[in-house]
Design a protein around this motif. Structure first.
Motif, PDB file in Angstrom:
ATOM      1  N   MET A 158       0.829  -1.195   0.000  1.00 10.15           N
ATOM      2  CA  MET A 158       0.000   0.000   0.000  1.00 10.15           C
ATOM      3  C   MET A 158       0.870   1.255   0.000  1.00 10.15           C
ATOM      4  O   MET A 158       0.582   2.232  -0.698  1.00 10.15           O
ATOM      5  N   VAL A 159       1.957   1.209   0.759  1.00  9.80           N
ATOM      6  CA  VAL A 159       2.874   2.346   0.779  1.00  9.80           C
ATOM      7  C   VAL A 159       3.582   2.483  -0.565  1.00  9.80           C
ATOM      8  O   VAL A 159       3.757   3.596  -1.086  1.00  9.80           O
ATOM      9  N   LEU A 160       3.997   1.355  -1.141  1.00  8.78           N
ATOM     10  CA  LEU A 160       4.703   1.404  -2.418  1.00  8.78           C
ATOM     11  C   LEU A 160       3.813   1.970  -3.522  1.00  8.78           C
ATOM     12  O   LEU A 160       4.273   2.754  -4.366  1.00  8.78           O
ATOM     13  N   GLU A 161       2.550   1.567  -3.525  1.00  8.67           N
ATOM     14  CA  GLU A 161       1.663   2.031  -4.577  1.00  8.67           C
ATOM     15  C   GLU A 161       1.335   3.512  -4.452  1.00  8.67           C
ATOM     16  O   GLU A 161       0.951   4.149  -5.426  1.00  8.67           O
TER      17      GLU A 161
ATOM     18  N   ALA B  99       4.373  -1.026  16.532  1.00 11.76           N
ATOM     19  CA  ALA B  99       3.763   0.021  15.718  1.00 11.76           C
ATOM     20  C   ALA B  99       3.372  -0.566  14.381  1.00 11.76           C
ATOM     21  O   ALA B  99       4.206  -0.909  13.569  1.00 11.76           O
ATOM     22  N   ASP B 100       2.087  -0.723  14.152  1.00 13.13           N
ATOM     23  CA  ASP B 100       1.592  -1.374  12.936  1.00 13.13           C
ATOM     24  C   ASP B 100       0.884  -0.412  12.010  1.00 13.13           C
ATOM     25  O   ASP B 100       0.608  -0.750  10.867  1.00 13.13           O
ATOM     26  N   PHE B 101       0.540   0.775  12.474  1.00 10.32           N
ATOM     27  CA  PHE B 101      -0.284   1.659  11.677  1.00 10.32           C
ATOM     28  C   PHE B 101       0.583   2.499  10.750  1.00 10.32           C
ATOM     29  O   PHE B 101       1.590   3.064  11.171  1.00 10.32           O
ATOM     30  N   ILE B 102       0.201   2.557   9.502  1.00 13.48           N
ATOM     31  CA  ILE B 102       0.922   3.349   8.508  1.00 13.48           C
ATOM     32  C   ILE B 102       0.024   4.496   8.083  1.00 13.48           C
ATOM     33  O   ILE B 102      -1.083   4.289   7.585  1.00 13.48           O
ATOM     34  N   ASP B 103       0.501   5.709   8.276  1.00 17.51           N
ATOM     35  CA  ASP B 103      -0.272   6.882   7.877  1.00 17.51           C
ATOM     36  C   ASP B 103      -0.198   7.006   6.365  1.00 17.51           C
ATOM     37  O   ASP B 103       0.891   7.121   5.788  1.00 17.51           O
ATOM     38  N   GLU B 104      -1.344   7.011   5.698  1.00 14.52           N
ATOM     39  CA  GLU B 104      -1.358   6.998   4.240  1.00 14.52           C
ATOM     40  C   GLU B 104      -0.891   8.315   3.649  1.00 14.52           C
ATOM     41  O   GLU B 104      -0.384   8.358   2.535  1.00 14.52           O
ATOM     42  N   ASP B 105      -1.073   9.399   4.365  1.00 16.34           N
ATOM     43  CA  ASP B 105      -0.670  10.691   3.826  1.00 16.34           C
ATOM     44  C   ASP B 105       0.840  10.868   3.871  1.00 16.34           C
ATOM     45  O   ASP B 105       1.475  11.202   2.872  1.00 16.34           O
ATOM     46  N   SER B 106       1.413  10.642   5.040  1.00 16.24           N
ATOM     47  CA  SER B 106       2.862  10.814   5.174  1.00 16.24           C
ATOM     48  C   SER B 106       3.625   9.547   4.861  1.00 16.24           C
ATOM     49  O   SER B 106       4.836   9.577   4.687  1.00 16.24           O
TER      50      SER B 106
ATOM     51  N   SER C 205      -9.040  -5.298   0.350  1.00 20.46           N
ATOM     52  CA  SER C 205      -7.601  -5.328   0.557  1.00 20.46           C
ATOM     53  C   SER C 205      -6.952  -3.990   0.275  1.00 20.46           C
ATOM     54  O   SER C 205      -5.807  -3.776   0.630  1.00 20.46           O
ATOM     55  N   SER C 206      -7.635  -3.076  -0.396  1.00 15.38           N
ATOM     56  CA  SER C 206      -7.052  -1.776  -0.684  1.00 15.38           C
ATOM     57  C   SER C 206      -7.499  -0.720   0.305  1.00 15.38           C
ATOM     58  O   SER C 206      -7.198   0.449   0.132  1.00 15.38           O
ATOM     59  N   LEU C 207      -8.222  -1.138   1.336  1.00 13.96           N
ATOM     60  CA  LEU C 207      -8.679  -0.173   2.323  1.00 13.96           C
ATOM     61  C   LEU C 207      -7.566   0.174   3.286  1.00 13.96           C
ATOM     62  O   LEU C 207      -6.493  -0.413   3.264  1.00 13.96           O
ATOM     63  N   ALA C 208      -7.860   1.138   4.168  1.00 10.89           N
ATOM     64  CA  ALA C 208      -6.862   1.561   5.151  1.00 10.89           C
ATOM     65  C   ALA C 208      -6.479   0.388   6.028  1.00 10.89           C
ATOM     66  O   ALA C 208      -7.299  -0.446   6.377  1.00 10.89           O
ATOM     67  N   PHE C 209      -5.213   0.352   6.404  1.00 12.34           N
ATOM     68  CA  PHE C 209      -4.679  -0.765   7.175  1.00 12.34           C
ATOM     69  C   PHE C 209      -4.913  -0.519   8.652  1.00 12.34           C
ATOM     70  O   PHE C 209      -4.593   0.527   9.147  1.00 12.34           O
ATOM     71  N   PRO C 210      -5.493  -1.452   9.391  1.00 15.20           N
ATOM     72  CA  PRO C 210      -5.793  -1.208  10.803  1.00 15.20           C
ATOM     73  C   PRO C 210      -4.538  -1.161  11.644  1.00 15.20           C
ATOM     74  O   PRO C 210      -3.494  -1.674  11.260  1.00 15.20           O
ATOM     75  N   ASN C 211      -4.695  -0.580  12.801  1.00 15.42           N
ATOM     76  CA  ASN C 211      -3.569  -0.446  13.712  1.00 15.42           C
ATOM     77  C   ASN C 211      -3.315  -1.719  14.479  1.00 15.42           C
ATOM     78  O   ASN C 211      -2.213  -1.960  14.948  1.00 15.42           O
ATOM     79  N   THR C 212      -4.319  -2.552  14.602  1.00 14.67           N
ATOM     80  CA  THR C 212      -4.168  -3.775  15.369  1.00 14.67           C
ATOM     81  C   THR C 212      -4.370  -4.970  14.468  1.00 14.67           C
ATOM     82  O   THR C 212      -4.755  -4.849  13.312  1.00 14.67           O
ATOM     83  N   VAL C 213      -4.149  -6.150  15.053  1.00 13.26           N
ATOM     84  CA  VAL C 213      -4.246  -7.392  14.298  1.00 13.26           C
ATOM     85  C   VAL C 213      -5.361  -8.240  14.877  1.00 13.26           C
ATOM     86  O   VAL C 213      -5.200  -9.395  15.197  1.00 13.26           O
TER      87      VAL C 213
ATOM     88  N   ALA D  33      -3.475  -9.670  -0.304  1.00 10.36           N
ATOM     89  CA  ALA D  33      -3.383  -8.298  -0.785  1.00 10.36           C
ATOM     90  C   ALA D  33      -3.351  -8.256  -2.305  1.00 10.36           C
ATOM     91  O   ALA D  33      -2.970  -9.214  -2.969  1.00 10.36           O
ATOM     92  N   ASN D  34      -3.747  -7.123  -2.859  1.00 11.86           N
ATOM     93  CA  ASN D  34      -3.709  -6.953  -4.289  1.00 11.86           C
ATOM     94  C   ASN D  34      -2.278  -7.035  -4.786  1.00 11.86           C
ATOM     95  O   ASN D  34      -1.344  -6.656  -4.089  1.00 11.86           O
ATOM     96  N   PRO D  35      -2.063  -7.509  -6.012  1.00  7.24           N
ATOM     97  CA  PRO D  35      -0.709  -7.556  -6.544  1.00  7.24           C
ATOM     98  C   PRO D  35      -0.172  -6.150  -6.742  1.00  7.24           C
ATOM     99  O   PRO D  35      -0.887  -5.168  -6.697  1.00  7.24           O
TER     100      PRO D  35
END
Length: 937
Positions: free
Chosen positions: A413-416, A546-553, A672-680, A689-691
């Motif tokens: 998600m970060v790479l894309e 720390a599992d949460f990735i901020d999509e903006d930054s 699979s392209s939605l925001a990634f949760p902070n917890t598991v 996940a999408n290719p």
């Protein structure tokens, strides 16, 4: 007359005689009657005198029966069985009387009821060991001569307790606060495990381990029990009961006055083979006979072995000692079965979906709990529990699969969304990769290092927790430490109460506590808590949690308000601080987290290392897909032909090992392209996940020069940090897995320079705008008869294009070093274009070949003005190719084999041109081409 008178006289005399006779007969008759009455009363008296002993014995039996009941109520089973021996002997002597037969049937009922109470007492000993209770049961079974039955019964009770207690734990926890509690009570253990929610899994696991540890503890206490040397008496009844028994039995049972042999010399002891269920009233005399016969072995043993007993040991002590030793040996042989049953119950619980869907810190806590349980179990049973270790490994592998899917999804998600903009040094210097490079604070500070206890299942075994010889002292550490799971369960409940009172607890803080609590030694942990100290630094494992990735930054979301400065200065240079991008930072933090988990989950650290390899492989492949391909055909060597062999091999390997992450998936879920949760909380439900999606980047063309160079710098930075982590990763993996590390660093990480070179070359091709120059060179007039002073026009065009190329580089916002490198790659691209164009010439004279050298020299002189380094070595392949026109026909095969930098098509084009201009025979030309093609195949 005289005769008449004489007759009358005689008659009177006869009358008197008759009266006297009648009187004598009446007196005799009365006397005989009196004698008969006396005789009759005498017989009755004798009969009553004969019944008096029998009635006395029956009275005694009745009193003894009441005494037996009183002794059992007092819990004095040993004295009760001694009185029972006298009681049975008395009833045996009265067996012809129905009252005695009825009492005998009552004995069997009493015996069954007494054994049932003994079993209840024994069950309590199994649940929680108490020495007094165990000694009471042991002595009782020793007296009835059924010590082997006691040993078997103890093992059976422990097996039943393992099954019932584990089931009860789940029913209680899963069914609490639930309207369907009645429904849960009817479910089997395996069904309850499947119904256990993730929120209650850890509580169920802790409670189950606590119960099982307590049972193992009690089993070990019974197994290691040794009676004390001084045994005053096996019996301690009340004074009233003692007086009653003594008055009835009229014999002393004092062990000092003859011991067990004298106490039992006149009686027998019943066997516990008679139970309440068998007392149906039939076969009374045979059952009593069995009881009488069973006592012989119990009475003979102390007699026969009395000579071997020292004068300081009473027969009671010897009997107790022998019985305890027999039970201990039997339990020692059966402890493996008990352990296998406990591990099977825990294994079923670990099959619960909640085991692999919990959060990281909860899973690490559960892993440490299970590790402690394994160590305690190995110390208990005396062998390494391979099967349960494999089960724990399988659970960890399942969790890794879900966790890796989540991490890969976050990275992709970060790479894309990556813009390939370098982050500011102020942001980067606050990140720590100590878990990856191994030069930061330790992940775990073990407070048990001094004792030699191992924290992980495969850690140092110097503590002799596993003793194959069967020595039971290895469990002494756990006896001193107490039940570790009870203490952890108490703290878990306190945390739950605090959480419900103060709201949700921060995951990072809770994770830090869970990772650093020394759960193996609760006393040390409690001491730390009481003193108000933190077990270790709170921020050592912040990156791990720390599992949460901020999509903006595109940065991991975490708090940097720490009193202690955390910098990369220990393993990063200033250049490294300015080379980070959002994707590289996400990748490094994920790999750092994997490295930390390698330390925590040693049992599957190979899987986490493979996860690091896959993370880097996906990052590597994505960078290549975005920046390593060009859509336009600029001539020269094709992209595939310009590949380094190691780079091509690495890409092929990545495409095979990471196929599910990089290949298109037609059934991928939109979620699979939605925001990634902070917890598991639900890792098991995470869809693949999408290719990798690079279509939006137009294969890198949409990125500027600065961004392309940033991508090269950041992938090089990741490779440098990985190289620094090599020794640390090797130290965490076992020696047999060293080849994995060498292969990863030698093949994949080692091909990063090849990738950066390939990307720079691709960038140079895109910026040079050299499309069509191959055809211009091939279509120039080379069949000239005279050599003039003018070079061909394509040379000026190429020099002009290179000048524009240098201008683009100068205004691209990149460093001078990268500019010079790209200028060098531009020269090499020109060399490839020249060789490709010259190989496509159809006809050429000797003067034309001289014109080629003239164009070549003019191009060298022109490029030297733009490039600070000497360009002639980079163009040497052009000069060599031109001079090959002058080779004899027999040298071309050897020349082609010795110069793999030329493609087969280029060499064949050269041979065709030479053969045409020099008039080779067709057969000769075909033979040379065939040899060249066979050599390059």
């Amino acid at each position: 007359m005289n005769l008449v008178r004489e007759l009358e006289k005689d008659l009177k005399i006869a009358n008197v005689i008759c009266k006297n006779g009648r009187r004598n007969l009446t007196s005799s008759m009365n006397e005989a009657s009196r004698d008969l009455i006396v005789h009759n009363h005498s017989k009755k008296k004798q009969a009553l005198l004969d019944m008096l002993p029998i009635l006395t014995d029956l009275r005694h039996a009745r009193v003894m029966r009441s005494t037996l009941e009183d002794l059992v109520e007092e819990g004095n089973y040993c004295k009760a069985f001694q009185v029972l021996s006298e009681y049975l002997q008395l009833l045996d002597s009265l067996s012809e009387f129905s009252a005695a037969q009825e009492m005998t049937r009552g004995v069997e009922v009493w015996l069954g009821r007494t054994l049932h109470k003994l079993d209840s007492l024994l069950l309590g000993v199994c649940q929680e060991f108490k020495e007094d209770s165990y000694v009471m049961v042991l002595d009782a079974y020793a007296l009835i001569g059924d010590v082997s039955g006691l040993a078997e019964k103890i093992q059976s009770f422990f097996m039943q307790e393992v099954i019932s207690e584990t089931h009860s734990v789940l029913k209680t926890i899963v069914g609490e606060d639930n309207s369907a509690a009645t429904q849960y009570s009817r479910l089997t253990y395996s069904d309850l495990c499947l119904q256990t929610p993730e929120s209650k899994f850890r509580q169920c696991l802790l409670r189950t381990l606590a119960v099982l540890f307590q049972l193992i503890y009690s089993y070990h206490e019974i197994m290691s029990f040794t009676p004390e040397m001084k045994v005053e008496s096996l019996i301690s009844p009340s004074s009233k009961t003692t007086q009653m028994v003594d008055s009835v039995t009229r014999s002393s049972c004092d062990p000092q006055d003859g011991g067990l042999a004298s106490a039992m010399s006149s009686g027998s002891i019943p066997s516990c083979t008679i139970s309440a269920e068998e007392s149906d009233g039939s076969g009374t005399s045979s059952s009593v006979q069995q009881v009488l016969q069973a006592s012989d072995s119990a009475t003979d043993e102390p007699r026969d072995s009395g000579d071997a007993v020292s004068c300081g040991q009473s027969p009671w002590y010897y009997l107790r000692k022998e019985s305890a030793a027999f039970v201990s040996e039997t339990l020692q042989r059966g402890r493996r079965n008990l352990w296998q049953l406990t591990t099977s119950r825990v294994s079923v619980l670990l099959s619960s979906p909640g085991a692999s869907s919990t959060s990281i810190h909860q899973f690490l806590k559960s892993y440490e709990d299970l590790s402690i349980f394994i160590l305690a179990g190995e110390a208990f049973c005396g062998f390494e529990v391979v099967d349960f270790r494999e089960k724990l490994k399988g659970v960890c592998e399942n969790y890794f699969t879900a966790f890796h899917r989540q991490s890969m999804h976050a990275l992709k998600m970060v790479l894309e969304k990556e813009t390939w903009t370098k982050l500011s040094p102020d942001t980067v210097q606050t990140i720590n990769f100590a878990g990856l490079v191994g030069d930061g604070a330790p992940l775990i500070i073990s407070s048990r290092s001094a004792t030699g206890s191992s924290r992980f299942p495969h850690s140092n075994k110097s503590n002799n927790s596993v003793d194959p010889s069967g020595n039971r002292s290895g469990f002494s550490y756990w006896l001193k430490s107490g039940n570790p799971f009870s203490a952890k369960l108490t703290h878990y409940r306190e945390d739950q109460d605090c959480s419900s009172a103060n709201g949700a607890i921060s995951r990072d803080d809770e994770g830090n506590d869970s990772i650093h609590d020394d759960v193996v030694n609760p006393k040390i942990r409690d001491k730390i808590r009481v003193n108000g100290g933190s077990p270790v630094s709170e921020d050592e494992n912040e990156d791990l949690l720390a599992d949460f990735i901020d999509e903006d930054s595109q940065l991991p979301r975490r708090s940097f308000t720490r009193s202690q400065s955390r910098t990369l200065s220990s393993h990063c240079t200033n250049e490294d601080l300015t080379a980070q991008t959002g994707s590289s930072l996400c990748l490094l933090r994920s790999m750092d987290k994997y490295a930390r988990l390698m330390q925590k989950l040693e049992i599957v650290n190979v899987e986490f290392f493979k996860g690091i390899c896959q993370l880097f492989g996906v990052f590597f492949y994505f960078v290549y897909q975005v920046f390593g391909q060009e859509n336009t055909n600029s001539g020269g060597k094709g992209v595939a032909d310009s590949f380094n062999h190691r780079l091509k091999s690495s890409l092929s390997r990545i495409s095979q090992e990471c196929e599910q992450w990089i290949k298109p998936n037609l059934t991928s879920s939109p979620s699979s392209s939605l925001a990634f949760p902070n917890t598991v909380h639900s890792l098991a439900d995470v869809t693949p996940a999408n290719p990798l999606n690079t279509s939006g980047h137009l294969s890198g063309v949409s990125f500027s020069l600065k961004e392309r160079c940033a991508a090269v710098d950041t992938v090089s930075l990741v490779a440098r940090i990985l190289h620094k982590s090599k020794a640390h990763l090797q130290s965490m993996l076992m020696s047999r897995n060293g080849s994995l590390v060498e292969d990863f660093f030698g093949q994949l990480v080692g091909s990063v320079p090849d990738l950066t070179e390939h990307i720079h070359r691709t960038t140079a091709r895109i910026l040079l705008h050299v499309n069509g120059y191959v055809d211009r060179i091939a279509n120039s007039k080379w069949e000239v008869k005279e050599l003039g002073m003018e070079h061909n026009g394509y040379v000026d065009l190429m020099l002009g294009e290179f000048k524009h190329y240098k201008t683009r580089l100068a205004h691209g916002g990149i460093s001078p070093e990268v500019q010079n490198r790209l200028l060098g790659y531009g020269v090499e691209i020109f060399a490839e274009i020249l060789v490709e164009g010259l190989s496509r010439i159809k006809r050429c004279t000797n003067e034309g070949r001289a014109l080629m050298l003239l164009d070549f020299q003019v191009l060298i002189n022109g490029l030297q003005h733009f490039v600070p380094t000497n360009v002639k070595p980079k163009l040497q392949i052009v000069e060599t190719f031109i001079k090959a026109y002058y080779l004899p026909e027999t040298e071309y095969v050897h020349w082609a084999r010795a110069r793999p930098e030329y493609t087969k098509a280029q060499v064949v084009g050269l041979v065709n041109l030479v053969a045409t201009m020099k008039g080779w025979k067709r057969k000769t030309r075909l033979e040379v081409i065939e040899k060249i093609e066979s050599a390059s195949a």
